[in-house]
Design a protein around this motif. Structure first.
Motif, PDB file in Angstrom:
ATOM      1  N   THR A  40      10.187 -42.567 -71.894  1.00 45.53           N
ATOM      2  CA  THR A  40      10.397 -41.111 -71.836  1.00 45.53           C
ATOM      3  C   THR A  40      10.199 -40.586 -70.422  1.00 45.53           C
ATOM      4  O   THR A  40       9.349 -41.089 -69.683  1.00 45.53           O
ATOM      5  CB  THR A  40       9.367 -40.429 -72.782  1.00 45.53           C
ATOM      6  OG1 THR A  40       9.633 -40.856 -74.114  1.00 45.53           O
ATOM      7  CG2 THR A  40       9.431 -38.910 -72.713  1.00 45.53           C
ATOM      8  N   LEU A  41      10.981 -39.573 -70.069  1.00 42.70           N
ATOM      9  CA  LEU A  41      10.731 -38.833 -68.826  1.00 42.70           C
ATOM     10  C   LEU A  41      10.262 -37.439 -69.197  1.00 42.70           C
ATOM     11  O   LEU A  41      10.831 -36.811 -70.099  1.00 42.70           O
ATOM     12  CB  LEU A  41      12.011 -38.702 -68.006  1.00 42.70           C
ATOM     13  CG  LEU A  41      12.513 -39.924 -67.251  1.00 42.70           C
ATOM     14  CD1 LEU A  41      13.872 -39.604 -66.603  1.00 42.70           C
ATOM     15  CD2 LEU A  41      11.518 -40.361 -66.170  1.00 42.70           C
ATOM     16  N   LEU A  64      12.813 -50.840 -64.918  1.00 43.09           N
ATOM     17  CA  LEU A  64      13.628 -50.047 -65.845  1.00 43.09           C
ATOM     18  C   LEU A  64      14.914 -49.561 -65.179  1.00 43.09           C
ATOM     19  O   LEU A  64      14.969 -49.398 -63.957  1.00 43.09           O
ATOM     20  CB  LEU A  64      12.833 -48.825 -66.327  1.00 43.09           C
ATOM     21  CG  LEU A  64      11.576 -49.122 -67.154  1.00 43.09           C
ATOM     22  CD1 LEU A  64      10.721 -47.869 -67.276  1.00 43.09           C
ATOM     23  CD2 LEU A  64      11.955 -49.637 -68.540  1.00 43.09           C
ATOM     24  N   GLU A  65      15.916 -49.316 -66.003  1.00 41.64           N
ATOM     25  CA  GLU A  65      17.168 -48.705 -65.552  1.00 41.64           C
ATOM     26  C   GLU A  65      17.272 -47.323 -66.182  1.00 41.64           C
ATOM     27  O   GLU A  65      16.585 -47.039 -67.176  1.00 41.64           O
ATOM     28  CB  GLU A  65      18.369 -49.546 -66.034  1.00 41.64           C
ATOM     29  CG  GLU A  65      18.387 -50.984 -65.555  1.00 41.64           C
ATOM     30  CD  GLU A  65      18.679 -51.099 -64.066  1.00 41.64           C
ATOM     31  OE1 GLU A  65      19.305 -50.159 -63.518  1.00 41.64           O
ATOM     32  OE2 GLU A  65      18.267 -52.097 -63.458  1.00 41.64           O
ATOM     33  N   LEU A  66      18.173 -46.496 -65.636  1.00 43.81           N
ATOM     34  CA  LEU A  66      18.394 -45.180 -66.254  1.00 43.81           C
ATOM     35  C   LEU A  66      18.720 -45.322 -67.741  1.00 43.81           C
ATOM     36  O   LEU A  66      18.289 -44.530 -68.573  1.00 43.81           O
ATOM     37  CB  LEU A  66      19.571 -44.465 -65.578  1.00 43.81           C
ATOM     38  CG  LEU A  66      19.293 -43.665 -64.312  1.00 43.81           C
ATOM     39  CD1 LEU A  66      20.590 -43.050 -63.809  1.00 43.81           C
ATOM     40  CD2 LEU A  66      18.253 -42.580 -64.551  1.00 43.81           C
ATOM     41  N   GLY A  67      19.481 -46.377 -68.048  1.00 43.49           N
ATOM     42  CA  GLY A  67      19.913 -46.609 -69.427  1.00 43.49           C
ATOM     43  C   GLY A  67      18.769 -46.874 -70.390  1.00 43.49           C
ATOM     44  O   GLY A  67      18.945 -46.808 -71.611  1.00 43.49           O
ATOM     45  N   ASN A  93      22.261 -41.936 -72.862  1.00 41.00           N
ATOM     46  CA  ASN A  93      22.335 -41.305 -74.176  1.00 41.00           C
ATOM     47  C   ASN A  93      20.955 -40.860 -74.677  1.00 41.00           C
ATOM     48  O   ASN A  93      20.694 -40.827 -75.887  1.00 41.00           O
ATOM     49  CB  ASN A  93      23.014 -42.237 -75.187  1.00 41.00           C
ATOM     50  CG  ASN A  93      23.652 -41.428 -76.297  1.00 41.00           C
ATOM     51  OD1 ASN A  93      23.974 -40.250 -76.096  1.00 41.00           O
ATOM     52  ND2 ASN A  93      23.801 -42.017 -77.471  1.00 41.00           N
ATOM     53  N   ALA A  94      20.070 -40.563 -73.730  1.00 43.62           N
ATOM     54  CA  ALA A  94      18.723 -40.101 -74.101  1.00 43.62           C
ATOM     55  C   ALA A  94      18.816 -38.746 -74.786  1.00 43.62           C
ATOM     56  O   ALA A  94      19.719 -37.958 -74.506  1.00 43.62           O
ATOM     57  CB  ALA A  94      17.861 -39.973 -72.848  1.00 43.62           C
ATOM     58  N   LYS A  95      17.863 -38.480 -75.675  1.00 40.72           N
ATOM     59  CA  LYS A  95      17.784 -37.147 -76.272  1.00 40.72           C
ATOM     60  C   LYS A  95      17.032 -36.234 -75.309  1.00 40.72           C
ATOM     61  O   LYS A  95      16.026 -36.644 -74.723  1.00 40.72           O
ATOM     62  CB  LYS A  95      17.033 -37.204 -77.596  1.00 40.72           C
ATOM     63  CG  LYS A  95      17.885 -37.803 -78.694  1.00 40.72           C
ATOM     64  CD  LYS A  95      17.234 -37.623 -80.042  1.00 40.72           C
ATOM     65  CE  LYS A  95      18.250 -37.975 -81.123  1.00 40.72           C
ATOM     66  NZ  LYS A  95      17.668 -38.011 -82.440  1.00 40.72           N
ATOM     67  N   VAL A  96      17.538 -35.024 -75.144  1.00 41.42           N
ATOM     68  CA  VAL A  96      16.889 -34.065 -74.241  1.00 41.42           C
ATOM     69  C   VAL A  96      16.256 -32.971 -75.096  1.00 41.42           C
ATOM     70  O   VAL A  96      16.934 -32.373 -75.935  1.00 41.42           O
ATOM     71  CB  VAL A  96      17.919 -33.431 -73.271  1.00 41.42           C
ATOM     72  CG1 VAL A  96      17.236 -32.453 -72.317  1.00 41.42           C
ATOM     73  CG2 VAL A  96      18.656 -34.513 -72.492  1.00 41.42           C
ATOM     74  N   TYR A  97      14.956 -32.752 -74.901  1.00 40.89           N
ATOM     75  CA  TYR A  97      14.232 -31.767 -75.712  1.00 40.89           C
ATOM     76  C   TYR A  97      13.805 -30.578 -74.863  1.00 40.89           C
ATOM     77  O   TYR A  97      13.303 -30.759 -73.747  1.00 40.89           O
ATOM     78  CB  TYR A  97      12.966 -32.399 -76.302  1.00 40.89           C
ATOM     79  CG  TYR A  97      13.250 -33.477 -77.316  1.00 40.89           C
ATOM     80  CD1 TYR A  97      13.368 -33.175 -78.667  1.00 40.89           C
ATOM     81  CD2 TYR A  97      13.397 -34.803 -76.920  1.00 40.89           C
ATOM     82  CE1 TYR A  97      13.628 -34.173 -79.605  1.00 40.89           C
ATOM     83  CE2 TYR A  97      13.657 -35.808 -77.847  1.00 40.89           C
ATOM     84  CZ  TYR A  97      13.771 -35.483 -79.187  1.00 40.89           C
ATOM     85  OH  TYR A  97      14.026 -36.466 -80.102  1.00 40.89           O
TER      86      TYR A  97
END
Ligand code: ZN
Length: 331
Positions: A40-41, A64-67, A93-97
């Motif tokens: 998570t970022l 880690l990679e962005l993916g 394709n990360a979920k953004v909250y």
């Protein structure tokens, strides 16, 4: 900074601070990488090639990679915190909250800034400075990619990780839908821009309705002071551990500045927020100055000392409430 320990057989939250460059005077933004699954970022930087490269390189340092990023938790939708979210999402394709009150800003910053420009005119910003502000806002637009897909989260939501949890805490003030993320076991607070250790309070005008930024901000700080936080991990600058001293400093500043602003209003009859701000901080960006002044005026209005009026040309002006003047004369 690395936190990695075992407690009762469970690993606790493991995080790294990623300093990402921004083109703004504030300097780097701290994004936080949570290495527990799901990766998570917390915030992700501005939309510039330099920021993207920096984020990619720093993730690579941790293998880690962005993916690999599965989710991005946004503290608030200012460009330095969420400008790059769409791009990271595209790669991963990360979920953004984010909180629902930040959606307008995240989806259409141009409209957000247009409305703020209009408000600044009502608050007395003269035409030449409005023109400068317009150019400054236009320049800012280059550093955000509008967010199209996101998930909405509310106060109290819990994010569950492999061996750790983060609780969402709604802390309006700097932004109306500002969120902090709290890790209970180690009492860590990822605090976004709520506490920056700067001289001015980090509050800003919201364009959809007149929010009481400083009133909200003080309430948010009260909420946090009950959490027994051991370490604050801010969006800019160094971690802070002496929370009580920090809160005391903020409270002292409030008293002094409130008095300063009341004295200016008393001496002027009717005055616009711009004129107050330019008397106090002639060199400051007037978006920040006017935001700050309005914050204190809200406190003075709540205390019954100041009253708001609108002139025929729709300028917002403030003056001492007649009762207060009367009282003083009697005393
Ligand atoms: Zn920021």
């Amino acid at each position: 900074m690395v936190m990695d320990k075992i407690q009762g057989g469970y690993s606790i939250l493991t995080y790294e601070t990623l300093g990402i460059p921004t083109p703004f005077p504030v300097g780097n933004i701290n994004c936080y990488l949570i290495k527990n699954e799901p990766i998570t970022l917390i915030d992700c930087g501005v939309y510039t090639p330099k920021a993207l490269e920096s984020l990619t390189d720093q993730l690579r340092n941790f293998g880690l990679e962005l993916g690999d990023v599965k989710q991005i938790l946004i503290t608030h939708a200012h460009p330095d915190h969420c400008g790059l979210a769409s791009v990271v999402k595209k790669y991963s394709n990360a979920k953004v909250y984010l909180h629902e009150k930040e959606i307008n800003k995240a989806m259409d910053r141009a409209e957000h800034l247009k409305r703020i420009e209009l408000h600044l005119a009502y608050y007395g910003l003269p035409e030449d400075l409005r023109h400068e502000m317009h150019n400054y806002f236009k320049w800012q637009l280059d550093f955000v990619q509008p967010l199209k897909k996101f998930e909405v989260i509310e106060d109290g939501h819990i994010f569950t990780f492999d061996g750790a949890e983060l609780q969402v805490i709604l802390t309006p003030g700097h932004a109306i839908g500002h969120l902090c993320y709290f890790e209970k076991s180690d009492r860590l607070l990822f605090s976004g821009d709520l506490m920056l250790g700067s001289l001015l309070e980090p509050i800003s005008i919201e364009p959809y309705r007149r929010e009481r930024g400083l009133v909200d901000y003080i309430e948010s700080l009260k909420k946090l002071s009950s959490l027994n936080i051991s370490l604050i991990l801010p969006g800019h600058g160094k971690p802070m551990s002496d929370i009580e001293a920090h809160l005391k400093r903020i409270a002292n500043n409030h008293q002094q500045r409130k008095k300063q602003i009341l004295d200016i209003i008393k001496g002027e009859g009717k005055i616009t927020p711009f004129r107050i701000a330019s008397r106090l901080w002639p060199k400051l960006n007037m978006f920040l100055g006017i935001s700050e002044v309005l914050g204190y005026i809200d406190l003075l209005i709540m205390e019954g000392k100041v009253q708001e009026d609108q002139t025929e040309s729709r300028l917002i002006v403030f003056h001492v409430k007649p009762f207060d003047t009367l009282n003083e004369n009697i005393v």
